[in-house]
Design a protein around this motif. Structure first.
Motif, PDB file in Angstrom:
ATOM      1  N   GLU A   1     -53.097 -21.911   3.692  1.00 17.65           N
ATOM      2  CA  GLU A   1     -52.507 -23.406   2.842  1.00 17.65           C
ATOM      3  C   GLU A   1     -51.305 -22.999   3.025  1.00 17.65           C
ATOM      4  OE1 GLU A   1     -54.674 -21.944  -0.535  1.00 17.65           O
ATOM      5  OE2 GLU A   1     -56.337 -22.054  -0.023  1.00 17.65           O
ATOM      6  N   LEU A   2     -50.292 -21.928   3.520  1.00 17.75           N
ATOM      7  CA  LEU A   2     -48.453 -22.231   3.058  1.00 17.75           C
ATOM      8  C   LEU A   2     -48.992 -22.886   4.337  1.00 17.75           C
ATOM      9  CD1 LEU A   2     -48.127 -18.578   1.970  1.00 17.75           C
ATOM     10  CD2 LEU A   2     -47.690 -21.262   0.675  1.00 17.75           C
ATOM     11  N   VAL A   3     -48.874 -22.851   5.747  1.00 17.45           N
ATOM     12  CA  VAL A   3     -48.754 -23.435   6.573  1.00 17.45           C
ATOM     13  C   VAL A   3     -49.317 -24.382   6.782  1.00 17.45           C
ATOM     14  CG1 VAL A   3     -49.190 -23.401   9.228  1.00 17.45           C
ATOM     15  CG2 VAL A   3     -48.848 -21.072   8.050  1.00 17.45           C
ATOM     16  N   GLU A   4     -50.533 -25.335   6.102  1.00 13.59           N
ATOM     17  CA  GLU A   4     -51.109 -26.264   6.295  1.00 13.59           C
ATOM     18  C   GLU A   4     -49.742 -27.497   5.381  1.00 13.59           C
ATOM     19  OE1 GLU A   4     -54.799 -26.228   5.572  1.00 13.59           O
ATOM     20  OE2 GLU A   4     -55.419 -25.027   7.033  1.00 13.59           O
ATOM     21  N   THR A   5     -49.689 -26.942   4.111  1.00 16.23           N
ATOM     22  CA  THR A   5     -48.660 -27.495   3.804  1.00 16.23           C
ATOM     23  C   THR A   5     -47.746 -27.286   3.697  1.00 16.23           C
ATOM     24  OG1 THR A   5     -48.895 -26.005   2.024  1.00 16.23           O
ATOM     25  CG2 THR A   5     -50.342 -27.754   1.900  1.00 16.23           C
ATOM     26  N   ASN A   6     -47.384 -27.105   4.401  1.00 15.75           N
ATOM     27  CA  ASN A   6     -45.720 -26.130   4.491  1.00 15.75           C
ATOM     28  C   ASN A   6     -45.000 -25.933   6.128  1.00 15.75           C
ATOM     29  OD1 ASN A   6     -44.957 -25.952   1.467  1.00 15.75           O
ATOM     30  ND2 ASN A   6     -46.311 -24.793   1.876  1.00 15.75           N
ATOM     31  N   PHE A   7     -45.564 -26.904   6.972  1.00 13.95           N
ATOM     32  CA  PHE A   7     -45.177 -26.511   8.488  1.00 13.95           C
ATOM     33  C   PHE A   7     -44.500 -26.843   8.656  1.00 13.95           C
ATOM     34  CE2 PHE A   7     -48.017 -30.350   7.653  1.00 13.95           C
ATOM     35  CZ  PHE A   7     -47.315 -31.813   8.886  1.00 13.95           C
ATOM     36  N   ALA A   8     -43.947 -28.571   8.000  1.00 17.20           N
ATOM     37  CA  ALA A   8     -42.437 -29.020   8.190  1.00 17.20           C
ATOM     38  C   ALA A   8     -41.262 -29.096   7.862  1.00 17.20           C
ATOM     39  CB  ALA A   8     -42.363 -30.490   7.353  1.00 17.20           C
ATOM     40  N   GLN A   9     -41.510 -27.481   6.955  1.00 14.17           N
ATOM     41  CA  GLN A   9     -40.339 -26.388   6.562  1.00 14.17           C
ATOM     42  C   GLN A   9     -39.828 -25.603   7.226  1.00 14.17           C
ATOM     43  OE1 GLN A   9     -39.421 -27.993   3.179  1.00 14.17           O
ATOM     44  NE2 GLN A   9     -41.469 -29.584   4.231  1.00 14.17           N
ATOM     45  N   LYS A  10     -38.461 -25.078   6.751  1.00 16.77           N
ATOM     46  CA  LYS A  10     -37.718 -24.068   7.327  1.00 16.77           C
ATOM     47  C   LYS A  10     -38.453 -22.593   7.502  1.00 16.77           C
ATOM     48  CE  LYS A  10     -33.603 -26.528   9.206  1.00 16.77           C
ATOM     49  NZ  LYS A  10     -32.285 -26.023   9.227  1.00 16.77           N
TER      50      LYS A  10
ATOM     51  N   LEU B   1     -48.518 -21.238  13.232  1.00 18.32           N
ATOM     52  CA  LEU B   1     -47.822 -21.612  12.785  1.00 18.32           C
ATOM     53  C   LEU B   1     -47.400 -23.191  13.859  1.00 18.32           C
ATOM     54  CD1 LEU B   1     -45.902 -23.496  10.601  1.00 18.32           C
ATOM     55  CD2 LEU B   1     -44.710 -21.699  11.184  1.00 18.32           C
ATOM     56  N   ILE B   2     -47.012 -22.464  15.159  1.00 17.87           N
ATOM     57  CA  ILE B   2     -46.432 -23.528  15.862  1.00 17.87           C
ATOM     58  C   ILE B   2     -47.805 -24.708  16.213  1.00 17.87           C
ATOM     59  CG2 ILE B   2     -46.331 -23.872  18.535  1.00 17.87           C
ATOM     60  CD1 ILE B   2     -44.842 -21.064  18.569  1.00 17.87           C
ATOM     61  N   ARG B   3     -49.345 -24.489  16.695  1.00 17.02           N
ATOM     62  CA  ARG B   3     -50.238 -25.225  16.730  1.00 17.02           C
ATOM     63  C   ARG B   3     -50.692 -26.059  15.732  1.00 17.02           C
ATOM     64  NH1 ARG B   3     -53.650 -23.785  21.236  1.00 17.02           N
ATOM     65  NH2 ARG B   3     -52.704 -22.217  22.267  1.00 17.02           N
ATOM     66  N   MET B   4     -50.101 -25.958  14.126  1.00 17.87           N
ATOM     67  CA  MET B   4     -50.628 -27.094  13.395  1.00 17.87           C
ATOM     68  C   MET B   4     -49.093 -27.637  13.440  1.00 17.87           C
ATOM     69  SD  MET B   4     -52.379 -27.743  10.744  1.00 17.87           S
ATOM     70  CE  MET B   4     -53.382 -26.334  10.437  1.00 17.87           C
ATOM     71  N   ARG B   5     -47.372 -27.259  13.771  1.00 14.89           N
ATOM     72  CA  ARG B   5     -47.047 -28.326  13.582  1.00 14.89           C
ATOM     73  C   ARG B   5     -47.076 -29.599  15.250  1.00 14.89           C
ATOM     74  NH1 ARG B   5     -41.841 -24.783  13.430  1.00 14.89           N
ATOM     75  NH2 ARG B   5     -42.029 -24.972  10.740  1.00 14.89           N
ATOM     76  N   ILE B   6     -47.990 -28.973  16.255  1.00 19.45           N
ATOM     77  CA  ILE B   6     -48.296 -30.452  17.433  1.00 19.45           C
ATOM     78  C   ILE B   6     -49.474 -30.255  17.203  1.00 19.45           C
ATOM     79  CG2 ILE B   6     -48.818 -29.517  19.375  1.00 19.45           C
ATOM     80  CD1 ILE B   6     -45.664 -28.651  18.845  1.00 19.45           C
TER      81      ILE B   6
ATOM     82  N   ASP C   1     -38.227 -38.638  15.902  1.00 20.15           N
ATOM     83  CA  ASP C   1     -39.346 -39.331  13.916  1.00 20.15           C
ATOM     84  C   ASP C   1     -39.686 -37.772  14.057  1.00 20.15           C
ATOM     85  OD1 ASP C   1     -36.777 -40.788  13.657  1.00 20.15           O
ATOM     86  OD2 ASP C   1     -38.708 -42.708  13.536  1.00 20.15           O
ATOM     87  N   ILE C   2     -41.276 -38.045  14.941  1.00 21.51           N
ATOM     88  CA  ILE C   2     -41.972 -37.394  14.693  1.00 21.51           C
ATOM     89  C   ILE C   2     -41.477 -35.507  14.801  1.00 21.51           C
ATOM     90  CG2 ILE C   2     -44.058 -35.912  15.718  1.00 21.51           C
ATOM     91  CD1 ILE C   2     -44.312 -39.211  16.981  1.00 21.51           C
ATOM     92  N   SER C   3     -40.324 -35.262  15.743  1.00 19.63           N
ATOM     93  CA  SER C   3     -39.935 -33.924  15.741  1.00 19.63           C
ATOM     94  C   SER C   3     -39.413 -33.193  15.265  1.00 19.63           C
ATOM     95  CB  SER C   3     -38.391 -33.694  17.127  1.00 19.63           C
ATOM     96  OG  SER C   3     -38.594 -32.405  17.575  1.00 19.63           O
ATOM     97  N   ARG C   4     -38.962 -34.071  14.186  1.00 15.52           N
ATOM     98  CA  ARG C   4     -37.573 -33.536  12.559  1.00 15.52           C
ATOM     99  C   ARG C   4     -39.159 -33.408  11.490  1.00 15.52           C
ATOM    100  NH1 ARG C   4     -34.163 -37.162  15.087  1.00 15.52           N
ATOM    101  NH2 ARG C   4     -35.255 -39.118  13.986  1.00 15.52           N
ATOM    102  N   SER C   5     -40.224 -34.804  11.695  1.00 17.01           N
ATOM    103  CA  SER C   5     -41.519 -34.362  10.557  1.00 17.01           C
ATOM    104  C   SER C   5     -42.315 -33.050  11.369  1.00 17.01           C
ATOM    105  CB  SER C   5     -42.429 -35.809  10.872  1.00 17.01           C
ATOM    106  OG  SER C   5     -41.561 -36.975  11.093  1.00 17.01           O
ATOM    107  N   VAL C   6     -42.110 -32.385  11.783  1.00 15.58           N
ATOM    108  CA  VAL C   6     -43.005 -31.011  11.823  1.00 15.58           C
ATOM    109  C   VAL C   6     -41.958 -29.731  12.244  1.00 15.58           C
ATOM    110  CG1 VAL C   6     -44.592 -32.388  12.484  1.00 15.58           C
ATOM    111  CG2 VAL C   6     -43.645 -31.399  14.422  1.00 15.58           C
ATOM    112  N   GLY C   7     -40.879 -30.002  11.682  1.00 12.22           N
ATOM    113  CA  GLY C   7     -40.250 -28.837  11.534  1.00 12.22           C
ATOM    114  C   GLY C   7     -39.114 -28.462  12.409  1.00 12.22           C
TER     115      GLY C   7
END
Length: 272
Positions: free
Chosen positions: A176-185, A218-223, A239-245
């Motif tokens: 849940e943390l990964v799915e909701t915060n994948f764009a964060q550092k 986390l990586i797979r979720m971002r991709i 834009d997409i790159s920055r939007s997924v972290g």
């Protein structure tokens, strides 16, 4: 005192269906019958007994019993010292999971709570919330969460056979943390701190349950999210790159190619 509540369309994970309090007359009984939702009774005074699945439990002040949906039960007040109790009816997709964390299951339906009078206090706050016309449903749901968190805090240690479900709870929290915060550092240390486990132990637990590391997940979720965003032609690869972290487009392209076997630009052109 009893109040029935309409089914919530907003709080499908957990919500109240009813709550109340009753001073029973001697030998007052209910059942055998079934209920359509979870119903938790807590004894304020007196005594009585509860029957379910062929078992009879003699109960008194400071104890309670859980009725499972669609399960036949029977309960009766003592003839000499009848009980008075308060009750909370509720349902939702995570209701059973939260009850398990409090040590309450169909096989173990008895509550023991002698810490203080907070259970009754929550019932009074629910009744007093009638003045909250605009936000009452939120208030009631919050109080129900507080009630269940109280029972989980002081409930029994989970039996050995439930250890696996405890592991699943922690793994679900990570997901849940990964799915909701994948764009964060967010680092693995951050995740472990939020979940409340040692980093090494959490990584081992996640690997055992998911057959992959937290970092890989986390990586797979971002991709995966990046691929979804590529359907929006107004978004550039940057834009997409920055939007997924990934603030570094080169690192994003490297990770994307590692997972998808091709560059983001080529993937977009092939799947447009």
């Amino acid at each position: 005192m009893i109040e029935y509540l309409p089914r919530s369309k907003q709080h499908t994970e957990l919500h109240l269906t009813q709550f109340g309090i009753e001073e029973c007359i001697p030998s007052h009984f209910f059942g055998p019958a079934i209920r359509s939702h979870f119903l938790l009774h807590y004894i304020l005074e007196g005594e009585g007994f509860f029957e379910v699945d062929g078992n009879r439990y003699r109960l008194q002040k400071g104890q309670g019993f859980l009725i499972y949906p669609d399960v036949v039960t029977y309960y009766q007040a003592d003839s000499m010292n009848p009980w008075s109790y308060c009750w909370f009816g509720f349902e939702g997709t995570i209701a059973e999971l939260l009850l398990k964390q409090a040590g309450l299951t169909r096989e173990c339906p008895i509550l023991n709570y002698n810490e203080d009078d907070k259970i009754y206090t929550y019932l009074k706050l629910m009744a007093e919330s009638k003045g909250n016309h605009k936000a009452r449903e939120i208030r009631l749901t919050g109080l129900l969460y507080l009630l269940l968190s109280l029972l989980a805090e002081y409930g029994p240690v989970m039996p050995t056979e439930q250890k696996e479900s405890r592991a699943e709870i922690y793994v679900d929290k990570v997901k849940e943390l990964v799915e909701t915060n994948f764009a964060q550092k967010m680092t693995i240390e951050d995740i472990a701190r939020i979940v409340g486990l040692n980093r090494s132990y959490l990584c081992s637990l996640f690997k055992q349950q998911m057959n992959t590391s937290i970092q890989e997940y986390l990586i797979r979720m971002r991709i995966h999210k990046a691929c979804e965003m590529m359907e929006n032609v107004e978004l550039s690869i940057g834009d997409i790159s920055r939007s997924v972290g990934y603030n570094d487009p080169l690192l994003f392209s490297k990770m994307f190619k590692k997972i998808k076997g091709t560059s983001p630009k080529h993937y977009r052109s092939e799947n447009r």
